[in-house]
Design a protein around this motif. Structure first.
Motif, PDB file in Angstrom:
ATOM      1  N   GLY A  67       0.811  -1.201   0.000  1.00 21.70           N
ATOM      2  CA  GLY A  67       0.000   0.000   0.000  1.00 21.70           C
ATOM      3  C   GLY A  67       0.847   1.254   0.000  1.00 21.70           C
ATOM      4  N   LYS A  68       2.173   1.102   0.035  1.00 26.14           N
ATOM      5  CA  LYS A  68       3.074   2.243   0.015  1.00 26.14           C
ATOM      6  C   LYS A  68       3.418   2.588  -1.428  1.00 26.14           C
ATOM      7  CE  LYS A  68       5.207   0.948   4.375  1.00 26.14           C
ATOM      8  NZ  LYS A  68       6.431   0.506   5.027  1.00 26.14           N
ATOM      9  N   ALA A  69       3.693   3.847  -1.653  1.00 27.97           N
ATOM     10  CA  ALA A  69       4.065   4.303  -2.995  1.00 27.97           C
ATOM     11  C   ALA A  69       5.453   3.789  -3.344  1.00 27.97           C
ATOM     12  CB  ALA A  69       4.040   5.826  -3.047  1.00 27.97           C
ATOM     13  N   ALA A  70       5.685   3.591  -4.623  1.00 32.24           N
ATOM     14  CA  ALA A  70       7.000   3.153  -5.086  1.00 32.24           C
ATOM     15  C   ALA A  70       8.021   4.256  -4.829  1.00 32.24           C
ATOM     16  CB  ALA A  70       6.951   2.828  -6.575  1.00 32.24           C
ATOM     17  N   THR A  71       9.223   3.878  -4.424  1.00 32.25           N
ATOM     18  CA  THR A  71      10.259   4.865  -4.139  1.00 32.25           C
ATOM     19  C   THR A  71      11.440   4.761  -5.089  1.00 32.25           C
ATOM     20  OG1 THR A  71      11.281   3.362  -2.554  1.00 32.25           O
ATOM     21  CG2 THR A  71       9.683   4.954  -1.692  1.00 32.25           C
ATOM     22  N   HIS A  72      11.480   3.698  -5.888  1.00 35.46           N
ATOM     23  CA  HIS A  72      12.595   3.516  -6.811  1.00 35.46           C
ATOM     24  C   HIS A  72      12.483   4.496  -7.975  1.00 35.46           C
ATOM     25  CE1 HIS A  72      15.699   1.629  -9.187  1.00 35.46           C
ATOM     26  NE2 HIS A  72      14.847   1.495 -10.195  1.00 35.46           N
ATOM     27  N   ASN A  73      13.568   5.150  -8.313  1.00 37.01           N
ATOM     28  CA  ASN A  73      13.604   6.053  -9.452  1.00 37.01           C
ATOM     29  C   ASN A  73      14.643   5.521 -10.427  1.00 37.01           C
ATOM     30  OD1 ASN A  73      13.797   8.055 -11.327  1.00 37.01           O
ATOM     31  ND2 ASN A  73      14.142   9.724  -9.860  1.00 37.01           N
ATOM     32  N   PRO A  74      14.228   4.919 -11.533  1.00 33.28           N
ATOM     33  CA  PRO A  74      15.177   4.310 -12.454  1.00 33.28           C
ATOM     34  C   PRO A  74      16.086   5.323 -13.145  1.00 33.28           C
ATOM     35  CG  PRO A  74      12.980   4.269 -13.387  1.00 33.28           C
ATOM     36  CD  PRO A  74      12.854   4.757 -11.976  1.00 33.28           C
ATOM     37  N   PHE A  75      15.716   6.604 -13.144  1.00 33.71           N
ATOM     38  CA  PHE A  75      16.517   7.624 -13.826  1.00 33.71           C
ATOM     39  C   PHE A  75      17.291   8.504 -12.853  1.00 33.71           C
ATOM     40  CE2 PHE A  75      12.752   6.783 -16.457  1.00 33.71           C
ATOM     41  CZ  PHE A  75      13.396   6.186 -17.541  1.00 33.71           C
ATOM     42  N   ALA A  76      17.411   8.071 -11.619  1.00 30.08           N
ATOM     43  CA  ALA A  76      18.040   8.899 -10.593  1.00 30.08           C
ATOM     44  C   ALA A  76      19.451   9.327 -10.960  1.00 30.08           C
ATOM     45  CB  ALA A  76      18.038   8.162  -9.256  1.00 30.08           C
ATOM     46  N   GLY A  77      20.244   8.437 -11.502  1.00 27.10           N
ATOM     47  CA  GLY A  77      21.635   8.786 -11.823  1.00 27.10           C
ATOM     48  C   GLY A  77      21.853   9.119 -13.280  1.00 27.10           C
ATOM     49  N   LEU A  78      20.824   9.309 -14.035  1.00 25.34           N
ATOM     50  CA  LEU A  78      20.947   9.533 -15.473  1.00 25.34           C
ATOM     51  C   LEU A  78      21.689  10.827 -15.795  1.00 25.34           C
ATOM     52  CD1 LEU A  78      20.263   8.510 -18.283  1.00 25.34           C
ATOM     53  CD2 LEU A  78      18.112   9.764 -18.138  1.00 25.34           C
ATOM     54  N   ALA A  79      21.403  11.886 -15.112  1.00 28.18           N
ATOM     55  CA  ALA A  79      22.054  13.175 -15.371  1.00 28.18           C
ATOM     56  C   ALA A  79      23.564  13.043 -15.196  1.00 28.18           C
ATOM     57  CB  ALA A  79      21.495  14.266 -14.472  1.00 28.18           C
ATOM     58  N   ASP A  80      24.014  12.382 -14.142  1.00 32.27           N
ATOM     59  CA  ASP A  80      25.441  12.197 -13.915  1.00 32.27           C
ATOM     60  C   ASP A  80      26.070  11.346 -15.009  1.00 32.27           C
ATOM     61  OD1 ASP A  80      25.347  13.711 -11.603  1.00 32.27           O
ATOM     62  OD2 ASP A  80      25.007  11.963 -10.320  1.00 32.27           O
ATOM     63  N   LEU A  81      25.367  10.309 -15.439  1.00 30.29           N
ATOM     64  CA  LEU A  81      25.888   9.470 -16.504  1.00 30.29           C
ATOM     65  C   LEU A  81      26.021  10.232 -17.817  1.00 30.29           C
ATOM     66  CD1 LEU A  81      23.899   6.174 -15.835  1.00 30.29           C
ATOM     67  CD2 LEU A  81      26.349   6.522 -15.523  1.00 30.29           C
ATOM     68  N   LEU A  82      25.083  11.078 -18.110  1.00 32.65           N
ATOM     69  CA  LEU A  82      25.121  11.866 -19.340  1.00 32.65           C
ATOM     70  C   LEU A  82      26.227  12.909 -19.301  1.00 32.65           C
ATOM     71  CD1 LEU A  82      21.318  12.296 -20.048  1.00 32.65           C
ATOM     72  CD2 LEU A  82      22.932  10.875 -21.310  1.00 32.65           C
ATOM     73  N   LYS A  83      26.525  13.478 -18.134  1.00 36.30           N
ATOM     74  CA  LYS A  83      27.587  14.493 -17.998  1.00 36.30           C
ATOM     75  C   LYS A  83      28.960  13.887 -18.270  1.00 36.30           C
ATOM     76  CE  LYS A  83      25.194  17.378 -14.688  1.00 36.30           C
ATOM     77  NZ  LYS A  83      25.141  17.825 -13.314  1.00 36.30           N
ATOM     78  N   ARG A  84      29.152  12.603 -17.938  1.00 36.17           N
ATOM     79  CA  ARG A  84      30.465  11.951 -18.115  1.00 36.17           C
ATOM     80  C   ARG A  84      30.810  11.763 -19.580  1.00 36.17           C
ATOM     81  NH1 ARG A  84      30.068   7.038 -13.999  1.00 36.17           N
ATOM     82  NH2 ARG A  84      28.724   8.133 -12.586  1.00 36.17           N
ATOM     83  N   GLU A  85      29.832  11.648 -20.436  1.00 38.96           N
ATOM     84  CA  GLU A  85      30.117  11.358 -21.844  1.00 38.96           C
ATOM     85  C   GLU A  85      30.305  12.551 -22.642  1.00 38.96           C
ATOM     86  OE1 GLU A  85      27.396   8.682 -23.630  1.00 38.96           O
ATOM     87  OE2 GLU A  85      27.461   7.311 -21.959  1.00 38.96           O
TER      88      GLU A  85
END
Length: 118
Positions: A100-118
């Motif tokens: 009954g709890k809301a989902a807390t996982h964010n699959p795109f949480a680290g996406l910005a950092d990954l994009l900055k490295r490239e």
């Protein structure tokens, strides 16, 4: 679990399934005699050839509430019946089988950092 316990459990499950089938058979037969063979939602008509696709829906979602006048039943096709139960699950907090709890996982949480490295 030992073999004796397993056998008792299997027998108990089989009996419960048999009892459920007998209850369903009783109210299903009564509902099919009472109501026209038409889905109460989509209006699809049924014949003896496809009658197995027409189900009895309990309006209050209590399968043990089977008044003789059929006031808790409506005939629905398989698709409308599934949809009705899914709408009930979606509208009832905690009926989703989860916590009954809301989902807390964010699959795109680290996406910005990954994009900055490239």
């Amino acid at each position: 679990m030992n073999q004796k316990s397993s056998g008792r459990l299997d027998a108990l499950v089989a009996r419960a399934q048999q009892d459920k089938a007998e209850r369903e058979k009783g109210y299903r037969e009564r509902a099919l005699k009472m109501y026209p063979w038409v889905c109460g939602r989509c209006g699809r008509e049924f014949t003896a050839a496809n009658l197995r696709e027409l189900t009895v829906h309990h309006r209050d979602h209590n399968h043990d509430n089977n008044p003789l006048d059929g006031s808790n039943w409506e005939l629905l096709c398989l698709y409308c019946h599934d949809n009705e139960h899914q709408r009930y699950v979606d509208a009832t907090p905690g009926k989703d089988g989860g916590t009954g709890k809301a989902a807390t996982h964010n699959p795109f949480a680290g996406l910005a950092d990954l994009l900055k490295r490239e």
